[in-house]
Scaffold this motif. Sequence first.
Motif, PDB file in Angstrom:
ATOM      1  N   THR A 137      -5.813  10.126   9.592  1.00 56.87           N
ATOM      2  CA  THR A 137      -6.541  11.012  10.505  1.00 56.87           C
ATOM      3  C   THR A 137      -5.886  10.986  11.878  1.00 56.87           C
ATOM      4  O   THR A 137      -5.715   9.911  12.467  1.00 56.87           O
ATOM      5  CB  THR A 137      -8.009  10.574  10.639  1.00 56.87           C
ATOM      6  OG1 THR A 137      -8.633  10.613   9.355  1.00 56.87           O
ATOM      7  CG2 THR A 137      -8.758  11.485  11.592  1.00 56.87           C
ATOM      8  N   LEU A 169      -1.455   2.089   7.555  1.00 59.17           N
ATOM      9  CA  LEU A 169      -2.761   2.116   8.193  1.00 59.17           C
ATOM     10  C   LEU A 169      -2.683   2.910   9.490  1.00 59.17           C
ATOM     11  O   LEU A 169      -3.532   3.757   9.767  1.00 59.17           O
ATOM     12  CB  LEU A 169      -3.238   0.691   8.465  1.00 59.17           C
ATOM     13  CG  LEU A 169      -4.610   0.584   9.137  1.00 59.17           C
ATOM     14  CD1 LEU A 169      -5.716   0.935   8.156  1.00 59.17           C
ATOM     15  CD2 LEU A 169      -4.821  -0.824   9.693  1.00 59.17           C
ATOM     16  N   LYS A 227       0.854  -1.186   0.000  1.00 62.22           N
ATOM     17  CA  LYS A 227       0.000   0.000   0.000  1.00 62.22           C
ATOM     18  C   LYS A 227       0.887   1.232   0.000  1.00 62.22           C
ATOM     19  O   LYS A 227       2.032   1.213   0.459  1.00 62.22           O
ATOM     20  CB  LYS A 227      -0.906   0.023   1.235  1.00 62.22           C
ATOM     21  CG  LYS A 227      -1.946  -1.098   1.269  1.00 62.22           C
ATOM     22  CD  LYS A 227      -3.076  -0.840   0.293  1.00 62.22           C
ATOM     23  CE  LYS A 227      -4.158  -1.901   0.395  1.00 62.22           C
ATOM     24  NZ  LYS A 227      -5.270  -1.668  -0.525  1.00 62.22           N
ATOM     25  N   TYR A 238       0.310   3.889   1.724  1.00 65.41           N
ATOM     26  CA  TYR A 238       0.217   4.596   2.995  1.00 65.41           C
ATOM     27  C   TYR A 238       0.155   3.582   4.128  1.00 65.41           C
ATOM     28  O   TYR A 238      -0.314   2.455   3.953  1.00 65.41           O
ATOM     29  CB  TYR A 238      -1.049   5.466   3.028  1.00 65.41           C
ATOM     30  CG  TYR A 238      -2.328   4.645   2.883  1.00 65.41           C
ATOM     31  CD1 TYR A 238      -2.973   4.126   3.998  1.00 65.41           C
ATOM     32  CD2 TYR A 238      -2.868   4.378   1.635  1.00 65.41           C
ATOM     33  CE1 TYR A 238      -4.119   3.360   3.872  1.00 65.41           C
ATOM     34  CE2 TYR A 238      -4.012   3.616   1.493  1.00 65.41           C
ATOM     35  CZ  TYR A 238      -4.643   3.116   2.613  1.00 65.41           C
ATOM     36  OH  TYR A 238      -5.770   2.350   2.489  1.00 65.41           O
ATOM     37  N   PHE A 265      -4.607   7.337  12.095  1.00 68.28           N
ATOM     38  CA  PHE A 265      -5.235   6.125  11.568  1.00 68.28           C
ATOM     39  C   PHE A 265      -5.840   6.458  10.215  1.00 68.28           C
ATOM     40  O   PHE A 265      -6.706   7.321  10.114  1.00 68.28           O
ATOM     41  CB  PHE A 265      -6.313   5.621  12.526  1.00 68.28           C
ATOM     42  CG  PHE A 265      -7.038   4.398  12.050  1.00 68.28           C
ATOM     43  CD1 PHE A 265      -6.435   3.153  12.114  1.00 68.28           C
ATOM     44  CD2 PHE A 265      -8.317   4.487  11.520  1.00 68.28           C
ATOM     45  CE1 PHE A 265      -7.087   2.018  11.671  1.00 68.28           C
ATOM     46  CE2 PHE A 265      -8.990   3.361  11.073  1.00 68.28           C
ATOM     47  CZ  PHE A 265      -8.367   2.122  11.149  1.00 68.28           C
ATOM     48  N   GLU A 266      -5.323   5.818   9.170  1.00 72.27           N
ATOM     49  CA  GLU A 266      -5.723   6.108   7.797  1.00 72.27           C
ATOM     50  C   GLU A 266      -5.613   7.601   7.500  1.00 72.27           C
ATOM     51  O   GLU A 266      -6.467   8.196   6.843  1.00 72.27           O
ATOM     52  CB  GLU A 266      -7.135   5.604   7.521  1.00 72.27           C
ATOM     53  CG  GLU A 266      -7.246   4.091   7.555  1.00 72.27           C
ATOM     54  CD  GLU A 266      -8.632   3.600   7.211  1.00 72.27           C
ATOM     55  OE1 GLU A 266      -9.602   4.373   7.386  1.00 72.27           O
ATOM     56  OE2 GLU A 266      -8.763   2.447   6.753  1.00 72.27           O
ATOM     57  N   ARG A 294     -13.485   0.746  14.152  1.00 74.08           N
ATOM     58  CA  ARG A 294     -12.393   0.327  13.270  1.00 74.08           C
ATOM     59  C   ARG A 294     -11.140  -0.063  14.047  1.00 74.08           C
ATOM     60  O   ARG A 294     -10.223  -0.655  13.481  1.00 74.08           O
ATOM     61  CB  ARG A 294     -12.022   1.483  12.321  1.00 74.08           C
ATOM     62  CG  ARG A 294     -13.198   2.081  11.553  1.00 74.08           C
ATOM     63  CD  ARG A 294     -13.645   1.204  10.424  1.00 74.08           C
ATOM     64  NE  ARG A 294     -12.527   0.748   9.613  1.00 74.08           N
ATOM     65  CZ  ARG A 294     -11.883   1.521   8.725  1.00 74.08           C
ATOM     66  NH1 ARG A 294     -12.254   2.787   8.537  1.00 74.08           N
ATOM     67  NH2 ARG A 294     -10.893   1.021   8.010  1.00 74.08           N
ATOM     68  N   ARG A 320       1.397  -1.300   8.354  1.00 70.08           N
ATOM     69  CA  ARG A 320       0.761  -1.314   7.049  1.00 70.08           C
ATOM     70  C   ARG A 320      -0.503  -2.169   7.062  1.00 70.08           C
ATOM     71  O   ARG A 320      -0.668  -3.019   7.939  1.00 70.08           O
ATOM     72  CB  ARG A 320       1.747  -1.838   5.999  1.00 70.08           C
ATOM     73  CG  ARG A 320       2.974  -0.953   5.809  1.00 70.08           C
ATOM     74  CD  ARG A 320       3.848  -1.474   4.684  1.00 70.08           C
ATOM     75  NE  ARG A 320       4.514  -2.703   5.073  1.00 70.08           N
ATOM     76  CZ  ARG A 320       5.720  -2.753   5.633  1.00 70.08           C
ATOM     77  NH1 ARG A 320       6.369  -1.629   5.908  1.00 70.08           N
ATOM     78  NH2 ARG A 320       6.271  -3.911   5.927  1.00 70.08           N
ATOM     79  N   PRO A 321      -1.395  -1.980   6.115  1.00 71.24           N
ATOM     80  CA  PRO A 321      -2.598  -2.818   6.052  1.00 71.24           C
ATOM     81  C   PRO A 321      -2.244  -4.300   5.921  1.00 71.24           C
ATOM     82  O   PRO A 321      -1.401  -4.678   5.114  1.00 71.24           O
ATOM     83  CB  PRO A 321      -3.324  -2.307   4.799  1.00 71.24           C
ATOM     84  CG  PRO A 321      -2.841  -0.901   4.631  1.00 71.24           C
ATOM     85  CD  PRO A 321      -1.413  -0.906   5.084  1.00 71.24           C
ATOM     86  N   SER A 368     -10.379  -2.727  11.265  1.00 68.86           N
ATOM     87  CA  SER A 368      -9.199  -2.839  10.411  1.00 68.86           C
ATOM     88  C   SER A 368      -7.934  -3.076  11.230  1.00 68.86           C
ATOM     89  O   SER A 368      -6.957  -3.621  10.708  1.00 68.86           O
ATOM     90  CB  SER A 368      -9.014  -1.557   9.587  1.00 68.86           C
ATOM     91  OG  SER A 368     -10.138  -1.307   8.780  1.00 68.86           O
TER      92      SER A 368
END
Length: 305
Positions: A82, A10, A6, A8, A79-80, A98, A44-45, A180
């Motif tokens: 934010t 997570l 990814k 970015y 987180f993502e 989440r 990472r995700p 997530s």
Amino acid sequence: MTAPAKAYPLVSVRNLSKHYALRTWWGGKASVFRAVENVSFDIRPGETLGLVGESGSGKSTIGRAVTMLNPPTLGTVAFEGTDLATLSPLAMRGMRARIQTVFQDPYAALNPRMAVGTYVAEAFKLHRPDMRRLERREAVAGLFERVGLDPRFAGRFPHQFSGGQRQRICIARAIALKPSFIVADEPIAALDVSIQAQVVNLLQDLQDELGLSYLFISHDLRMVRHLCQRVAVLWRGRIVELAPSDLLYENPRHPYTRRLLGAVPVPDPAAERARLAAARTEPESSPSEGGELAEVAPGHWVAGH
């Protein structure tokens, strides 16, 4: 098991610090206990990051700060993209669907006066109030099956379950809202050795099925190597080494990491004697070795180098 690529992270933690004001007596000078100082890492995700260190090093403090259960004194947790510290209480409540936590002691995490099915269903009551009672009951039954429990057990109380079953119930609650990211704060430490592998395998299966990311906090260095793609070593509230799991275990660069890995028992008398002899000759870490991280190899970061 590798994390998907990814652009970015997570979860992005930058310069996180957690300080506690110490109580003073008889007009003494106020002081501050620095439990965690200037910690940074990304997850990472689909990745599992292991966080290891001795008792009192600040592992659980980081876990609670990342989830905003005990917000950090300084630094940011994104987180993502934010920053969680900037969210209002209402917005943070929605974000908690989440971000979930699995605690070390499953019995303490459960309400002893509440049926476990009702405990799991509370997540739906809080975050999905539009669900009807029958829908909640079916959802809870599905969660019980997913974590390997008989749905008929939903009407029982926590004292009627074993430690491993209680932890499965807590995991069912954590995944109820399809998060997530999960902070697993020593989720196997309070379990029998025969049950630990079952719970770890369950966490891996859920990760593959749901695409979860974990911050896995543990004392069990062998289990961390088995489960985690990367490992961060914490010493006195600071990360002193961060590297891919195999690289860190095969070539530890920081003295504290070498001593920590050297403390793992080996089921071979000759190898155990060699391990103890090597541990005695390993130099002690100094405060200067807890400074800024430097990249000594691709993806391998070490403090004080």
